[in-house]
Design a protein around this motif. Structure first.
Motif, PDB file in Angstrom:
ATOM      1  N   LYS A  10      47.391  64.775  67.453  1.00  0.00           N
ATOM      2  CA  LYS A  10      46.136  64.189  67.943  1.00  0.00           C
ATOM      3  C   LYS A  10      46.401  63.278  69.143  1.00  0.00           C
ATOM      4  CE  LYS A  10      43.331  63.773  63.757  1.00  0.00           C
ATOM      5  NZ  LYS A  10      42.663  62.790  62.897  1.00  0.00           N
ATOM      6  N   ASP A  11      47.399  62.414  69.012  1.00  0.00           N
ATOM      7  CA  ASP A  11      47.725  61.490  70.098  1.00  0.00           C
ATOM      8  C   ASP A  11      48.134  62.240  71.355  1.00  0.00           C
ATOM      9  OD1 ASP A  11      47.195  59.414  68.364  1.00  0.00           O
ATOM     10  OD2 ASP A  11      49.302  58.999  67.942  1.00  0.00           O
ATOM     11  N   SER A  12      48.969  63.227  71.193  1.00  0.00           N
ATOM     12  CA  SER A  12      49.435  64.014  72.335  1.00  0.00           C
ATOM     13  C   SER A  12      48.270  64.716  73.030  1.00  0.00           C
ATOM     14  CB  SER A  12      50.474  65.032  71.872  1.00  0.00           C
ATOM     15  OG  SER A  12      50.890  65.828  72.947  1.00  0.00           O
ATOM     16  N   MET A  13      47.364  65.296  72.249  1.00  0.00           N
ATOM     17  CA  MET A  13      46.196  65.961  72.837  1.00  0.00           C
ATOM     18  C   MET A  13      45.334  64.964  73.605  1.00  0.00           C
ATOM     19  SD  MET A  13      44.975  68.527  69.796  1.00  0.00           S
ATOM     20  CE  MET A  13      43.429  68.852  70.619  1.00  0.00           C
ATOM     21  N   LEU A  14      45.111  63.789  73.021  1.00  0.00           N
ATOM     22  CA  LEU A  14      44.287  62.772  73.671  1.00  0.00           C
ATOM     23  C   LEU A  14      44.901  62.329  74.989  1.00  0.00           C
ATOM     24  CD1 LEU A  14      41.990  60.654  73.801  1.00  0.00           C
ATOM     25  CD2 LEU A  14      43.523  59.146  72.523  1.00  0.00           C
ATOM     26  N   PHE A  15      46.185  62.003  74.980  1.00  0.00           N
ATOM     27  CA  PHE A  15      46.817  61.493  76.192  1.00  0.00           C
ATOM     28  C   PHE A  15      46.944  62.564  77.269  1.00  0.00           C
ATOM     29  CE2 PHE A  15      48.590  58.267  73.149  1.00  0.00           C
ATOM     30  CZ  PHE A  15      47.746  57.256  73.582  1.00  0.00           C
ATOM     31  N   THR A  16      47.195  63.800  76.873  1.00  0.00           N
ATOM     32  CA  THR A  16      47.249  64.896  77.838  1.00  0.00           C
ATOM     33  C   THR A  16      45.879  65.100  78.475  1.00  0.00           C
ATOM     34  OG1 THR A  16      49.027  65.993  76.627  1.00  0.00           O
ATOM     35  CG2 THR A  16      47.757  67.348  78.150  1.00  0.00           C
ATOM     36  N   TRP A  17      44.824  65.144  77.642  1.00  0.00           N
ATOM     37  CA  TRP A  17      43.465  65.310  78.166  1.00  0.00           C
ATOM     38  C   TRP A  17      43.102  64.154  79.097  1.00  0.00           C
ATOM     39  CZ3 TRP A  17      38.990  62.464  77.985  1.00  0.00           C
ATOM     40  CH2 TRP A  17      37.823  63.111  78.390  1.00  0.00           C
ATOM     41  N   THR A  18      43.432  62.926  78.679  1.00  0.00           N
ATOM     42  CA  THR A  18      43.085  61.748  79.468  1.00  0.00           C
ATOM     43  C   THR A  18      43.770  61.780  80.828  1.00  0.00           C
ATOM     44  OG1 THR A  18      42.814  60.448  77.449  1.00  0.00           O
ATOM     45  CG2 THR A  18      43.047  59.220  79.491  1.00  0.00           C
ATOM     46  N   ASP A  74      44.819  68.814  59.610  1.00  0.00           N
ATOM     47  CA  ASP A  74      44.524  67.405  59.839  1.00  0.00           C
ATOM     48  C   ASP A  74      45.147  66.580  58.719  1.00  0.00           C
ATOM     49  OD1 ASP A  74      43.510  65.116  60.950  1.00  0.00           O
ATOM     50  OD2 ASP A  74      41.481  65.411  60.185  1.00  0.00           O
ATOM     51  N   SER A  75      46.309  66.024  59.000  1.00  0.00           N
ATOM     52  CA  SER A  75      47.012  65.231  57.999  1.00  0.00           C
ATOM     53  C   SER A  75      47.709  64.055  58.672  1.00  0.00           C
ATOM     54  CB  SER A  75      48.065  66.089  57.277  1.00  0.00           C
ATOM     55  OG  SER A  75      49.152  66.373  58.145  1.00  0.00           O
ATOM     56  N   TYR A  76      48.162  63.136  57.853  1.00  0.00           N
ATOM     57  CA  TYR A  76      48.877  61.967  58.372  1.00  0.00           C
ATOM     58  C   TYR A  76      50.079  62.384  59.198  1.00  0.00           C
ATOM     59  CZ  TYR A  76      51.701  57.749  58.451  1.00  0.00           C
ATOM     60  OH  TYR A  76      52.462  56.694  58.859  1.00  0.00           O
ATOM     61  N   TRP A  77      50.775  63.415  58.752  1.00  0.00           N
ATOM     62  CA  TRP A  77      52.015  63.843  59.414  1.00  0.00           C
ATOM     63  C   TRP A  77      51.748  64.505  60.763  1.00  0.00           C
ATOM     64  CZ3 TRP A  77      55.497  61.168  57.262  1.00  0.00           C
ATOM     65  CH2 TRP A  77      55.389  60.854  55.906  1.00  0.00           C
ATOM     66  N   TYR A 115      41.549  54.051  73.773  1.00  0.00           N
ATOM     67  CA  TYR A 115      41.482  53.696  72.351  1.00  0.00           C
ATOM     68  C   TYR A 115      41.363  54.974  71.551  1.00  0.00           C
ATOM     69  CZ  TYR A 115      39.702  52.278  67.857  1.00  0.00           C
ATOM     70  OH  TYR A 115      39.532  52.122  66.506  1.00  0.00           O
ATOM     71  N   ARG A 116      42.268  55.160  70.610  1.00  0.00           N
ATOM     72  CA  ARG A 116      42.173  56.308  69.723  1.00  0.00           C
ATOM     73  C   ARG A 116      41.902  55.776  68.326  1.00  0.00           C
ATOM     74  NH1 ARG A 116      43.853  59.014  65.730  1.00  0.00           N
ATOM     75  NH2 ARG A 116      45.728  57.845  65.321  1.00  0.00           N
ATOM     76  N   GLY A 117      40.725  56.060  67.852  1.00  0.00           N
ATOM     77  CA  GLY A 117      40.350  55.639  66.510  1.00  0.00           C
ATOM     78  C   GLY A 117      40.191  56.840  65.605  1.00  0.00           C
ATOM     79  N   ASP A 118      39.949  56.572  64.381  1.00  0.00           N
ATOM     80  CA  ASP A 118      39.727  57.618  63.400  1.00  0.00           C
ATOM     81  C   ASP A 118      38.622  57.147  62.468  1.00  0.00           C
ATOM     82  OD1 ASP A 118      40.198  60.077  62.143  1.00  0.00           O
ATOM     83  OD2 ASP A 118      42.364  59.820  62.244  1.00  0.00           O
ATOM     84  N   ASP A 119      38.209  57.990  61.557  1.00  0.00           N
ATOM     85  CA  ASP A 119      37.092  57.628  60.682  1.00  0.00           C
ATOM     86  C   ASP A 119      37.436  56.491  59.718  1.00  0.00           C
ATOM     87  OD1 ASP A 119      38.810  59.097  59.119  1.00  0.00           O
ATOM     88  OD2 ASP A 119      37.247  60.233  58.121  1.00  0.00           O
TER      89      ASP A 119
END
Length: 73
Positions: A31-39, A23-26, A50-54
């Motif tokens: 994370k984005d790819s996983m979210l959009f694929t799941w969605t 889990d890093s900035y790079w 909406y993809r947010g973070d802490d």
């Protein structure tokens, strides 16, 4: 504390995404790819995501304003 509640939640609602990467900035694109694929697979008729973070802040009043201005139902 046991992690059984996480497993139970994932099995019941299928709404927890797991990724095997550091889990890093790079690695934010993973994370984005996983979210959009799941969605796309689980909620094929979505209009907004909406993809947010802490370290993100979402102003709910501005979100409501945005939808009122841009969403034509």
């Amino acid at each position: 504390m046991s992690d059984d509640w996480i497993t139970k939640e994932a099995e019941e609602h299928d709404d927890i995404l797991y990724g095997s990467f550091h889990d890093s900035y790079w690695n934010l694109t993973f994370k984005d790819s996983m979210l959009f694929t799941w969605t796309e697979q689980k909620v094929p008729n979505f209009k907004f995501v909406y993809r947010g973070d802490d370290d993100n802040f979402l102003n709910p009043l501005q979100l409501i304003r945005f939808f009122k201005e841009h969403w034509k139902y």
